[in-house]
Design a protein around this motif. Sequence first.
Motif, PDB file in Angstrom:
ATOM      1  N   GLN A   1       0.855  -1.193   0.000  1.00 45.60           N
ATOM      2  CA  GLN A   1       0.000   0.000   0.000  1.00 45.60           C
ATOM      3  C   GLN A   1       0.892   1.244   0.000  1.00 45.60           C
ATOM      4  O   GLN A   1       2.116   1.138   0.043  1.00 45.60           O
ATOM      5  CB  GLN A   1      -0.917  -0.018   1.228  1.00 45.60           C
ATOM      6  N   GLN A   2       0.274   2.407  -0.036  1.00 43.40           N
ATOM      7  CA  GLN A   2       1.051   3.637  -0.166  1.00 43.40           C
ATOM      8  C   GLN A   2       1.911   3.919   1.060  1.00 43.40           C
ATOM      9  O   GLN A   2       1.495   3.699   2.191  1.00 43.40           O
ATOM     10  CB  GLN A   2       0.115   4.817  -0.421  1.00 43.40           C
ATOM     11  N   CYS A   3       3.131   4.403   0.798  1.00 46.11           N
ATOM     12  CA  CYS A   3       4.047   4.830   1.856  1.00 46.11           C
ATOM     13  C   CYS A   3       4.033   6.354   1.936  1.00 46.11           C
ATOM     14  O   CYS A   3       4.250   7.024   0.931  1.00 46.11           O
ATOM     15  CB  CYS A   3       5.462   4.339   1.566  1.00 46.11           C
ATOM     16  N   TYR A   4       3.776   6.869   3.146  1.00 47.54           N
ATOM     17  CA  TYR A   4       3.724   8.327   3.336  1.00 47.54           C
ATOM     18  C   TYR A   4       5.010   8.869   3.934  1.00 47.54           C
ATOM     19  O   TYR A   4       5.142  10.078   4.106  1.00 47.54           O
ATOM     20  CB  TYR A   4       2.614   8.713   4.332  1.00 47.54           C
ATOM     21  N   ALA A   5       5.915   7.985   4.341  1.00 51.01           N
ATOM     22  CA  ALA A   5       7.082   8.429   5.093  1.00 51.01           C
ATOM     23  C   ALA A   5       8.302   7.649   4.644  1.00 51.01           C
ATOM     24  O   ALA A   5       8.253   6.414   4.532  1.00 51.01           O
ATOM     25  CB  ALA A   5       6.845   8.209   6.584  1.00 51.01           C
ATOM     26  N   VAL A   6       9.401   8.369   4.376  1.00 51.87           N
ATOM     27  CA  VAL A   6      10.647   7.723   3.955  1.00 51.87           C
ATOM     28  C   VAL A   6      11.829   8.393   4.652  1.00 51.87           C
ATOM     29  O   VAL A   6      11.759   9.561   5.046  1.00 51.87           O
ATOM     30  CB  VAL A   6      10.853   7.800   2.420  1.00 51.87           C
ATOM     31  N   SER A   7      12.913   7.634   4.810  1.00 52.82           N
ATOM     32  CA  SER A   7      14.135   8.199   5.371  1.00 52.82           C
ATOM     33  C   SER A   7      15.328   7.374   4.917  1.00 52.82           C
ATOM     34  O   SER A   7      15.189   6.171   4.653  1.00 52.82           O
ATOM     35  CB  SER A   7      14.063   8.211   6.907  1.00 52.82           C
ATOM     36  N   LEU A   8      16.479   8.029   4.818  1.00 47.28           N
ATOM     37  CA  LEU A   8      17.752   7.352   4.541  1.00 47.28           C
ATOM     38  C   LEU A   8      18.676   7.577   5.721  1.00 47.28           C
ATOM     39  O   LEU A   8      18.657   8.644   6.339  1.00 47.28           O
ATOM     40  CB  LEU A   8      18.417   7.926   3.282  1.00 47.28           C
ATOM     41  N   ASN A   9      19.522   6.592   6.016  1.00 45.25           N
ATOM     42  CA  ASN A   9      20.524   6.795   7.058  1.00 45.25           C
ATOM     43  C   ASN A   9      21.591   7.766   6.543  1.00 45.25           C
ATOM     44  O   ASN A   9      21.571   8.156   5.370  1.00 45.25           O
ATOM     45  CB  ASN A   9      21.097   5.453   7.534  1.00 45.25           C
ATOM     46  N   PRO A  10      22.519   8.229   7.406  1.00 44.48           N
ATOM     47  CA  PRO A  10      23.450   9.298   6.990  1.00 44.48           C
ATOM     48  C   PRO A  10      24.253   8.994   5.727  1.00 44.48           C
ATOM     49  O   PRO A  10      24.555   9.900   4.948  1.00 44.48           O
ATOM     50  CB  PRO A  10      24.366   9.440   8.205  1.00 44.48           C
ATOM     51  N   THR A  11      24.592   7.723   5.504  1.00 48.09           N
ATOM     52  CA  THR A  11      25.408   7.366   4.337  1.00 48.09           C
ATOM     53  C   THR A  11      24.567   6.900   3.151  1.00 48.09           C
ATOM     54  O   THR A  11      25.112   6.560   2.102  1.00 48.09           O
ATOM     55  CB  THR A  11      26.398   6.243   4.709  1.00 48.09           C
ATOM     56  N   GLY A  12      23.242   6.883   3.314  1.00 47.17           N
ATOM     57  CA  GLY A  12      22.373   6.472   2.214  1.00 47.17           C
ATOM     58  C   GLY A  12      22.415   4.992   1.905  1.00 47.17           C
ATOM     59  O   GLY A  12      21.992   4.563   0.838  1.00 47.17           O
ATOM     60  N   THR A  13      22.926   4.190   2.859  1.00 46.14           N
ATOM     61  CA  THR A  13      23.048   2.745   2.640  1.00 46.14           C
ATOM     62  C   THR A  13      21.865   1.961   3.184  1.00 46.14           C
ATOM     63  O   THR A  13      21.647   0.811   2.810  1.00 46.14           O
ATOM     64  CB  THR A  13      24.339   2.213   3.282  1.00 46.14           C
ATOM     65  N   LEU A  14      21.082   2.580   4.093  1.00 46.66           N
ATOM     66  CA  LEU A  14      19.860   1.966   4.609  1.00 46.66           C
ATOM     67  C   LEU A  14      18.683   2.870   4.282  1.00 46.66           C
ATOM     68  O   LEU A  14      18.768   4.093   4.439  1.00 46.66           O
ATOM     69  CB  LEU A  14      19.919   1.775   6.120  1.00 46.66           C
ATOM     70  N   ALA A  15      17.591   2.255   3.835  1.00 45.05           N
ATOM     71  CA  ALA A  15      16.383   3.005   3.487  1.00 45.05           C
ATOM     72  C   ALA A  15      15.225   2.498   4.333  1.00 45.05           C
ATOM     73  O   ALA A  15      15.120   1.293   4.588  1.00 45.05           O
ATOM     74  CB  ALA A  15      16.062   2.815   2.004  1.00 45.05           C
ATOM     75  N   ALA A  16      14.372   3.429   4.769  1.00 49.75           N
ATOM     76  CA  ALA A  16      13.188   3.068   5.553  1.00 49.75           C
ATOM     77  C   ALA A  16      11.961   3.710   4.927  1.00 49.75           C
ATOM     78  O   ALA A  16      12.014   4.855   4.477  1.00 49.75           O
ATOM     79  CB  ALA A  16      13.339   3.541   6.998  1.00 49.75           C
ATOM     80  N   ALA A  17      10.852   2.961   4.917  1.00 50.02           N
ATOM     81  CA  ALA A  17       9.591   3.516   4.402  1.00 50.02           C
ATOM     82  C   ALA A  17       8.424   2.888   5.135  1.00 50.02           C
ATOM     83  O   ALA A  17       8.424   1.692   5.431  1.00 50.02           O
ATOM     84  CB  ALA A  17       9.464   3.263   2.900  1.00 50.02           C
ATOM     85  N   GLY A  18       7.418   3.709   5.441  1.00 48.53           N
ATOM     86  CA  GLY A  18       6.211   3.216   6.100  1.00 48.53           C
ATOM     87  C   GLY A  18       5.008   4.018   5.660  1.00 48.53           C
ATOM     88  O   GLY A  18       5.138   5.118   5.123  1.00 48.53           O
ATOM     89  N   GLY A  19       3.822   3.447   5.916  1.00 47.22           N
ATOM     90  CA  GLY A  19       2.610   4.158   5.513  1.00 47.22           C
ATOM     91  C   GLY A  19       1.359   3.415   5.881  1.00 47.22           C
ATOM     92  O   GLY A  19       1.181   2.979   7.016  1.00 47.22           O
TER      93      GLY A  19
END
Length: 312
Positions: A269-287
């Motif tokens: 389903q749709q994700c409303y929230a995203v973030s990357l860790n400082p080095t851009g090696t881990l990605a997070a998404a939720g919704g």
Amino acid sequence: DSSRGAIGAVAFSPDGKQLAVGGYGEVVLFDTQTWKSTAVFTQVEENVRSLAYHPDGHTLAIGSGLASRSGDICFWDTTSTSKPRFFPPQKDTIEALAFSKDGKALLAASNDSKAHLYENLPFEFGPVLDEHNGRVHAVAFSPNPNFVFVTGAMDKIVKVWDMKTHQTVVNFDQSEGGISGLVFLPNGVQFIGSGLDGRLFWWQVNYNERKRVYSGSHYRTISAHEGGVLSLAISGDGKRLITSGAENLVRIWRAEDGSLVRDFKDCKQQCYAVSLNPTGTLAAAGGEEGTVRIWDVEANKLVATLELPPVK
């Protein structure tokens, strides 16, 4: 489990060791080594809509509220048991939060078409920025000291403000949809915005010292998501972007040139929230699903699926 509320915000800490996740009535911290929950904060009214870590690395700004009724900003010190600090309530939900690089100022975007600048933290007052004709959903500070900050709204306009005078100095109107996200590049003069028209835009702000005038230019557009870009974030080192789209895709991009690094298709389903860790090696998404997915960007794989505990 349909009783789980949607995830409204996710944010990696500046050192990358924690991930904060905001849902209905709570913010949960996860350790990014083990993905175990380490702390839960429940003094939140309604749905968490935005999260921003202070540059000190441990103070978390939480924006929440009930649409058309209330908007709350709270500071939670994640390392101590000291009482959270609540700002005077707003009239509508807090949709986005951003700290200045020196941590002395906070920008808050609200659904009542206004943005609020708190420029002498810890004071809880500051100018109300009332120039948009639509819900304000995106804010960002230039990392350059005493330069500019930007606000973006459902009126499809991005406004560039002079930090010293609080006046609008440039308007950008390239998007054909509402503005859903704004992030600055490390040089402090270029920034990227996401639109509900499905595109990403690269803009630049110039200041002529001699004439004392600002000017702006739009220098790149890419099509990013079918049906709209719902959220946008940048890695701490400024090298990668993460976006989520109306078609349930999460994408990683090179911030410098807009080239696509990775697609993640795990969200149902749709994700409303995203973030990357400082080095851009881990990605997070939720919704909408009420879970947060974590991907290893380099290895191109899903490494964790996090769920929030039910609010007691």
